[in-house]
Write a protein that holds these residues in place. Structure first.
Motif, PDB file in Angstrom:
ATOM      1  N   ARG B 480       0.824  -1.204   0.000  1.00 54.50           N
ATOM      2  CA  ARG B 480       0.000   0.000   0.000  1.00 54.50           C
ATOM      3  C   ARG B 480       0.870   1.271   0.000  1.00 54.50           C
ATOM      4  NH1 ARG B 480      -5.010   2.310   1.305  1.00 54.50           N
ATOM      5  NH2 ARG B 480      -4.635   4.112   0.032  1.00 54.50           N
ATOM      6  N   VAL B 481       1.900   1.266   0.859  1.00 59.69           N
ATOM      7  CA  VAL B 481       2.778   2.436   0.932  1.00 59.69           C
ATOM      8  C   VAL B 481       3.507   2.626  -0.402  1.00 59.69           C
ATOM      9  CG1 VAL B 481       4.771   3.423   2.092  1.00 59.69           C
ATOM     10  CG2 VAL B 481       3.077   2.196   3.407  1.00 59.69           C
ATOM     11  N   GLU B 484       1.259   4.096  -2.896  1.00 57.99           N
ATOM     12  CA  GLU B 484       0.985   5.516  -2.618  1.00 57.99           C
ATOM     13  C   GLU B 484       2.143   6.380  -3.114  1.00 57.99           C
ATOM     14  OE1 GLU B 484      -1.560   7.167  -1.540  1.00 57.99           O
ATOM     15  OE2 GLU B 484      -2.889   5.527  -0.977  1.00 57.99           O
ATOM     16  N   GLU B 511      -8.244  -8.224   1.520  1.00 61.68           N
ATOM     17  CA  GLU B 511      -7.113  -7.724   0.724  1.00 61.68           C
ATOM     18  C   GLU B 511      -7.619  -7.333  -0.673  1.00 61.68           C
ATOM     19  OE1 GLU B 511      -4.099  -8.426   2.382  1.00 61.68           O
ATOM     20  OE2 GLU B 511      -2.672  -7.590   0.949  1.00 61.68           O
ATOM     21  N   ARG B 513     -10.614  -6.438  -1.502  1.00 59.07           N
ATOM     22  CA  ARG B 513     -11.412  -5.206  -1.414  1.00 59.07           C
ATOM     23  C   ARG B 513     -10.520  -3.987  -1.248  1.00 59.07           C
ATOM     24  NH1 ARG B 513     -15.745  -5.337   2.986  1.00 59.07           N
ATOM     25  NH2 ARG B 513     -14.990  -7.349   3.704  1.00 59.07           N
ATOM     26  N   LYS B 514      -9.402  -4.188  -0.517  1.00 57.87           N
ATOM     27  CA  LYS B 514      -8.490  -3.057  -0.326  1.00 57.87           C
ATOM     28  C   LYS B 514      -7.856  -2.638  -1.651  1.00 57.87           C
ATOM     29  CE  LYS B 514      -6.846  -1.648   3.334  1.00 57.87           C
ATOM     30  NZ  LYS B 514      -7.224  -0.504   4.181  1.00 57.87           N
ATOM     31  N   SER B 517     -10.348  -0.909  -3.731  1.00 59.18           N
ATOM     32  CA  SER B 517     -10.595   0.434  -3.219  1.00 59.18           C
ATOM     33  C   SER B 517      -9.491   1.384  -3.684  1.00 59.18           C
ATOM     34  CB  SER B 517     -10.644   0.372  -1.692  1.00 59.18           C
ATOM     35  OG  SER B 517     -10.853   1.636  -1.160  1.00 59.18           O
ATOM     36  N   ARG B 520     -10.111   2.258  -7.275  1.00 67.42           N
ATOM     37  CA  ARG B 520     -11.199   3.234  -7.438  1.00 67.42           C
ATOM     38  C   ARG B 520     -10.721   4.629  -7.068  1.00 67.42           C
ATOM     39  NH1 ARG B 520     -14.412  -0.692  -5.254  1.00 67.42           N
ATOM     40  NH2 ARG B 520     -14.198   0.238  -3.206  1.00 67.42           N
ATOM     41  N   MET B 521      -9.960   4.708  -5.950  1.00 68.01           N
ATOM     42  CA  MET B 521      -9.509   6.024  -5.490  1.00 68.01           C
ATOM     43  C   MET B 521      -8.604   6.703  -6.507  1.00 68.01           C
ATOM     44  SD  MET B 521      -8.698   5.503  -1.517  1.00 68.01           S
ATOM     45  CE  MET B 521      -8.088   7.043  -0.928  1.00 68.01           C
TER      46      MET B 521
END
Lengths: 292, 734
Positions: B480-481, B484, B511, B513-514, B517, B520-521
Motif C-alpha cells: 500500500r505504501v 501511494e 485484501e 477489497r483493499k 478500493s 477506485r480512489m
C-alpha cells in the motif's frame, strides 16, 4: 504505550471480540481459524480475572482452535471474512470465504447454516437477537436471517434504485431495530427496520472512500464511530431515521479524527464507552488514539 | 614531509576502498542444497542449480536441474536425491524494525506533497483562471526585476514561496525527528543504527544550511548545533568526577573539560566548573571570574541581528579578551607554569587563535565549527564554502557520509546526492525530493541536454522515489505504501501502479477489497476490471455463479455474463434446474442496466413471481413485454410461448387481451416460418430428447438434435397456436 500481550495466529485477523464475563478473546482469521484465548498472567500460569489499570504484562493462552467452515468444503482453505459474537449466549457467527455462514460456540460443534441464494458476497455480520442475524453484502443488500425459520432470509426492501456495495453492518446496542451500515462510496447509513418492507434511513456522507467498520457506542447508543480508507475516523450522532431515502443535506460528523500526516486507510475502529476514547488501527501499522 | 603525508593518505584511502569493496561484495547464503564447495560433485552427476527471481518480492526459487539431457549421456547415474525439490529463498531487503519508520515518513512526505498540490491549485484560483499570467509568474521564478510583473503578483509569488518554505521546514523537521527517534528505537541492531546515524548527520546538516529561510544568514550557531548533536560532547561522568573532587585546579581533567566547554559554547557547564574554581585561592578565583564574564558575554550571530551591530559587539568583546590576554602580571598571578599554560590556552581559544582551535578539534567537522564560531562569526553558508572548506576538505576520510557533508557545505547538491545514494535509498529519495521542492535542484527532466522528447523522462526526484518505492514493495505487507509513493510520481507513477497491481497477491477477501478500493480512489479502471475478472474466474470455478456474474459485470465482461445466463437457462429448460433464480435474485439492480441478458433474467423472474402470486393479467403483460422489448433471446421464445399456455387457457377470465394475443401470434409465426427454425426450436426439442437432456452444454444442443425431434417441438407449439386462436376469440367477444 506498549503491547501487554502478543499472540501468533494463522493468517490475517478478520475479527476480534472480548467475551464479556471473563477475560477471553475470540479471534477469526483469513485462513479460516477461530481461536479462543484466555488472558493469563505473565508466567502463563493463572487465569487473570480482573484487569487493573496498572500496566502489567499479560500472556494469552490458546484454549480452543476451531475451523468452522471446514465441513462445508473439506480439504479447501476457507477463510473467515467476518465474525460476530453474541454477548449473552457466547455464540459466534462467522462468514466463510466460500459464502457459507457458520455458528460456533465454545461448547458446541460448529454448524453450517443452509445455503441461501440471498447471501452472496457477504461482508459484514452482526447479531440482532439470539436467533436473528443481520448481514451486509457487496450487492448492497441488508439481509435478516432468522435461524428458527425454514426459509430464513428476509432481504430488507430498498427502493432507492441502485444500492451501493456495503462493507460492514452493526446493530444498535440498545435498540435492535436500529442498524448502521458503511458503504463503498464513503456513506454511513443508519436504518430503522421496524417496518422491514418500508425501512427508513438517515445518510451521513462523512467519508470520501470505503467505510471499513462502524460501531455503536455501547453506552451512548446514539453515537456511532466509523473508520474509512480515507484515513479518518468519525463520530456520528444519529437522530430517529425519519423519511425514507430522502438524502439530507450533508450532515457533518460530530467529531472527525484525522491526522494530516496519516494518509493510509483505517481498517478498524472502536470506542471506549466510559473514557470516551476512540481507537483505530490501519495500514500504517499504527494505532491512533483520540479522546473525544 | 609532503610526500609522506601523501603516502599516508594513499594508504588510508586504500584501506577505505578495501572496506567499501567488502561491503559491496554480495553476501553469501547457504540454502543447504549441497554441501559448501561441492558444486563440482554436482556437475559430475550432470546436475546444476537454476534459480528465478520473484518479480518484485525479495524471493528466489532454486531447483536442481540437468546440465545435459539424460538421453545424450551414457554411464551417468540419472537420479539425484534433490531433483524433486524446489527451494524458495527469501531475504529481507528492508530490516523489519524499519517498517514503522517507512510508514511514518511516508505520512510526512504525503502531507508535504498535498500541501504543494493545494498551493498549485490555489495559485490557479487566485489568478482567476488567467493561465498566461500564471505561467509568466512561474517562468520568471524569483526574477522579478524584469518589467511586466505587477506588485500584486510579486506579493502573491512571495507569499507562495513563503508557504512553500513553511511546509518544507515542517516536513524536514518531521523527518529529522523520525530519524532521531528511530535511532533510539533501533538500539539492538548495530547495522541499522549505523545507517540511521549517517542519515541523521547528513539530513541535519542539509536542514540547517539549506532548508532554513534566509540563505545569507550567519551559520556559526547552526554548525555548532550540528557538531554538538552528534560528536561526543564532554562526557558527563568526567563532569561529575571533577565536581566531586576536592581541589579543582589540580584535577587532570579540569582544564581540558573547560577548554572543551569553551569551544562547544556550553556556557552553563563552563560557568558551573569555573564557579567552583572561583571559590579557591585568589589567583584562581580572579582568573575564573574573568573567564566566566568573557564566556557569558560572548556574542553569537543571530538571524535577526543587524550585521553592523553584531560586528561592533563582537569586536568589542574580542578586544576585551585581548586586553586580558596581554594583561601585565597574568603570569605572575599564577603559581605554576603548567597552570598558566591552561589558562593561557583558554584565553587563546576565546581570542580565536587558529592553532589552538586546531589542536582542540578532533576532526574536521569540529574544526569547521570552531573556526566559524571564533574566527569568522559572520560567515554565511556561501562564505564558509568558499573560504573554509578548501582548507579542510583534505581531512575527509573519503567515506560517502563525509563526502556528502562536504558537498552539502559547498552547496554542490548533485555531488551530495551521488554520495547519499551509496548510503541509503530512503535518504537519497527524500533528500532529492525536498531539495527539488526547495528549488535547490533543477526540477526539469533528466538528461535534458540530450534533447528529444521531454515527456519520456522524469525528474531526478521522481526517479529516486520510484526506486525507493520499488524497494518498499519487496516487503509483501507494504504494497500500500509503495503504491501511494507511485501515485505521487506524476510521470511514471501510473505505469508503475499498472504494472504492480496484477502482482499483488490477493490472499484474503479483505485484501481484494483493499486493492479494489485503491484502484477506485486512483482511477485505475483497467486494473480494477482485471481484478474483478480474476475474482470472477475463481468464483465460477467454485460454482458460485451468482457471485461470478456480479464480478463479471463489474469487469465489463458482458459476453461471459451472457454465456453464464444462457447456460443457466438451458439447464432450466432441459432439466428444470432452478439455479437461474438464485442468480437473478442475487444480481444487484444496478447490474441490470448494463447487461441485457441479466435484465431479461430479472424480468423473467418477475414474471414467475407474478404468476405464482396468481396476478395473471400483470404476468401476461410482463410476458408480452419480454417479447416486444427484444430482451428475450429467440431460442428461448418457444419456452416463453409455452409459459403463456396457462394464461391463455385460464378459465375464469380473459387474461391476455386482443392486442397481446396478436403479438404472441406474431412471435409464434416468426419462429415457425423462419429459415432458422431448427436453431430456434433446438432447445425445446432437446427437452423432449432424453439424449440431450443430460447434455449441459449450451452450444451443444443445436447440433445434437435430429430433424424428427424438431418436428415434435413444432407440434408442441401447435398447441400454443390453438390456445392463441381460442383466446383471441374469447378476447374479441369480451
Amino acid at each position: 504505550m506498549e503491547p501487554t500481550a502478543r499472540l501468533p495466529v494463522d493468517g490475517d485477523v478478520t475479527g476480534l471480540a472480548w467475551v464479556p464475563e471473563r477475560p477471553a478473546l475470540f479471534t477469526s482469521t483469513s485462513r479460516g481459524a477461530l481461536y479462543i484465548h484466555e488472558l493469563v498472567d505473565q508466567d502463563g500460569g493463572e487465569v487473570v480475572t480482573t484487569i487493573t489499570d496498572r500496566a502489567t504484562k499479560f500472556g494469552l493462552r490458546e484454549v480452543l482452535k476451531l475451523r468452522p467452515h471446514e465441513k462445508n468444503a473439506p480439504g479447501q482453505k476457507v477463510g473467515c471474512i467476518a465474525m460476530a459474537l453474541h454477548e449473552t449466549n457466547g455464540e459466534i457467527a462467522t462468514v466463510g470465504s466460500d459464502g457459507s455462514i457458520a455458528i460456533s460456540g465454545a461448547m458446541a460443534e460448529p454448524r453450517i447454516l443452509p445455503h441461501d441464494p440471498e447471501l452472496l458476497s457477504v461482508t459484514g455480520i452482526d447479531w440482532r437477537s439470539s436467533h436473528e442475524l443481520v448481514m451486509s453484502s457487496l450487492a448492497g443488500r441488508i439481509t435478516l436471517f432468522d435461524l428458527r425459520q425454514r426459509s430464513p432470509s428476509r432481504p430488507l426492501a430498498q427502493e432507492n434504485g441502485s444500492p451501493s456495495p456495503l462493507n460492514c453492518v452493526a446493530v444498535n446496542t440498545s435498540q435492535p431495530h436500529i442498524l448502521a451500515t458503511g458503504g463503498q462510496q464513503g456513506v454511513v447509513q443508519v436504518w430503522d427496520i421496524r417496518n422491514s418492507s418500508r425501512p427508513t434511513t438517515e445518510l451521513f456522507p462523512v467519508h470520501s472512500s470505503d467505510v471499513w467498520e462502524v460501531r455503536f457506542n455501547p453506552i451512548r447508543a446514539e453515537d456511532l464511530v466509523t473508520c474509512s480508507e480515507d484515513g479518518s475516523m468519525c463520530v456520528v450522532r444519529w437522530q430517529q431515521p425519519q423519511s425514507d431515502f430522502s438524502v439530507d443535506p450533508a450532515r457533518p460528523p460530530l467529531h472527525r479524527i484525522q491526522d494530516p500526516s496519516h494518509k493510509l486507510g483505517m481498517n478498524s475502529v472502536d470506542i471506549h464507552p466510559e473514557k470516551g476514547t476512540v481507537a483505530g488501527g490501519g495500514d500504517a501499522a499504527a494505532i491512533m488514539l483520540s479522546k473525544i | 614531509m609532503l610526500a609522506s603525508s601523501l603516502r599516508d593518505r594513499s594508504e588510508r584511502r586504500s584501506s577505505v576502498e578495501v572496506a567499501a569493496e567488502q561491503a559491496q561484495r554480495p553476501k553469501e547464503r547457504c540454502l543447504g542444497l549441497c554441501k559448501p564447495g561441492a558444486i563440482k560433485d554436482l556437475l559430475q552427476t550432470n546436475r546444476t542449480l537454476r534459480a528465478t527471481f520473484h518479480p518484485y518480492i525479495s524471493e528466489l526459487v532454486v531447483y536442481p536441474t540437468a546440465v545435459k539431457p539424460k538421453e545424450v549421456l551414457e554411464g551417468v547415474p540419472g537420479g539425484f536425491p534433490q531433483d524433486k525439490k524446489v527451494t524458495v529463498a527469501r531475504w529481507n531487503a528492508i530490516h523489519p524494525s524499519r517498517i514503522p519508520f517507512i510508514n511514518s515518513t511516508f505520512g510526512l512526505f504525503a502531507e508535504m506533497d498535498d500541501w504543494f498540490n493545494e498551493l498549485k491549485e490555489g495559485k490557479a484560483v487566485t489568478s482567476t483562471g488567467e493561465e498566461s499570467r500564471r505561467e509568466r509568474l512561474e517562468l520568471r521564478g524569483e526574477d522579478f526585476s524584469m518589467g511586466g510583473v505587477t506588485s500584486t503578483e510579486r506579493e502573491e509569488y512571495a507569499k507562495l514561496l513563503a508557504r512553500e518554505r513553511e511546509s518544507i521546514r515542517k516536513a524536514s523537521a518531521g523527518y529529522l525527528r523520525q530519524l532521531r527517534d528511530h535511532e533510539l528505537i533501533l538500539r539492538t541492531n548495530p547495522e541499522e543504527i549505523g545507517v540511521f546515524g549517517k542519515m541523521f548527520i547528513i539530513w541535519h546538516l542539509c536542514d540547517l544550511l539549506h532548508l532554513k529561510n534566509n540563505l545569507d544568514r550567519p551559520v556559526a550557531s547552526d554548525l555548532l548545533e550540528w557538531v554538538n548533536s552528534f560528536f561526543e560532547s564532554p562526557p558527563k561522568q568526567d563532569f561529575k568526577e571533577i565536581q566531586t573532587s576536592g581541589r579543582l585546579s589540580s584535577h587532570p581533567k579540569f582544564w581540558p573539560m573547560v577548554h572543551k566547554c569553551i569551544v562547544r559554547h556550553h556556557v552553563t557547564t563552563a560557568v558551573i566548573l569555573l564557579n567552583k574554581l572561583a571559590t579557591e585561592a585568589p589567583p584562581c578565583s580572579y582568573i575564573a571570574e574573568v573567564l566566566i564574564d568573557l564566556i557569558r558575554k560572548m556574542p553569537i550571530a543571530q538571524e535577526d541581528m543587524s550585521v553592523n551591530a553584531f560586528k561592533s559587539e563582537f569586536q568589542e568583546w574580542r578586544e576585551e579578551v585581548r586586553t586580558y590576554t596581554w594583561e601585565e602580571g597574568l603570569r605572575a598571578r599564577l603559581q605554576s607554569p603548567e597552570h598558566f599554560q591552561n589558562v593561557w590556552r583558554a584565553f587563546k581559544l576565546l581570542a580565536g587563535d587558529e592553532e589552538a582551535l586546531k589542536s582542540e578539534a578532533t576532526c574536521w567537522q569540529e574544526l569547521l565549527a570552531y573556526t566559524v564560531l571564533f574566527v569568522h562569526p559572520m560567515f554565511s553558508g556561501r562564505q564558509v564554502a568558499d573560504e573554509i572548506i578548501p582548507t579542510i576538505r583534505e581531512d575527509s576520510d573519503g567515506s560517502a557520509t563525509e563526502e556528502a557533508c562536504i558537498a552539502l557545505l559547498e552547496g554542490d547538491f548533485h555531488r551530495a546526492i551521488r554520495h547519499c545514494s551509496k548510503i541509503d535509498p530512503w535518504l537519497v529519495s527524500h533528500l532529492t525530493d525536498i531539495l527539488t521542492r526547495a528549488r535547490l535542484l533543477d526540477d526539469g527532466p533528466l538528461l535534458d541536454q540530450l534533447g528529444g522528447n521531454r515527456g519520456d523522462r522524469c525528474t531526478l526526484a521522481e526517479s529516486y522515489l520510484l526506486t525507493y518505492a520499488e524497494i518498499v514493495l519487496t516487503v509483501p505487507s507494504m504494497w500500500r505504501v509503495a503504491l501511494e509513493y507511485f501515485a505521487r510520481c506524476p510521470r511514471f507513477g501510473r505505469a508503475f501502479i499498472a504494472a504492480t497491481i496484477p502482482h499483488i497477491p490477493l490472499t484474503s477477501e479483505f485484501e481484494t477489497r483493499k486493492v479494489l478500493s485503491f484502484c477506485r480512489m486512483h482511477g485505475m479502471e483497467t486494473e480494477r476490471r482485471q481484478i474483478h475478472k480474476a475474482v470472477a474466474h475463481q468464483r465460477y470455478r467454485e460454482g458460485r455463479l451468482g457471485e461470478a456474474v456480479m464480478d463479471y459485470v463489474e469487469a465489463g465482461e458482458h459476453r461471459r455474463v451472457a454465456a453464464i445466463v444462457d447456460k443457466l437457462l438451458d439447464a432450466y429448460v432441459l432439466r428444470g434446474d432452478y439455479a437461474w433464480r438464485d442468480v437473478a435474485k442475487a444480481v444487484p439492480r444496478r447490474a441490470l442496466y448494463d447487461n441485457d441478458r441479466l435484465s431479461f433474467l430479472s424480468h423473467y423472474l418477475n414474471f414467475h413471481e407474478l404468476h405464482n402470486a396468481k396476478r395473471f393479467p400483470e404476468a401476461a403483460e410482463k410476458l408480452v413485454e419480454l417479447f416486444t422489448s427484444g430482451a428475450a433471446p429467440k431460442r428461448f421464445w418457444p419456452t416463453l410461448l409455452l409459459d403463456a399456455l396457462p394464461l391463455l387457457e385460464w378459465k375464469h377470465e380473459v387474461v391476455v387481451g386482443v392486442e397481446n394475443t396478436y403479438e404472441l401470434m406474431r412471435c409464434l409465426e416468426e419462429i415457425i416460418t423462419s429459415h432458422r427454425k431448427g436453431e430456434y426450436l433446438a432447445l425445446l426439442a432437446g427437452k423432449e430428447n432424453p439424449d440431450t437432456r443430460t447434455d449441459a452444454g449450451a452450444g451443444g444442443v443445436a447440433e445434437g438434435v435430429g430433424e424428427d425431434w424438431i418436428q415434435k417441438a413444432e407440434k408442441m407449439l401447435q398447441v400454443v397456436r390453438l390456445a392463441l386462436v381460442r383466446n383471441l376469440a374469447r378476447a374479441m367477444m369480451k
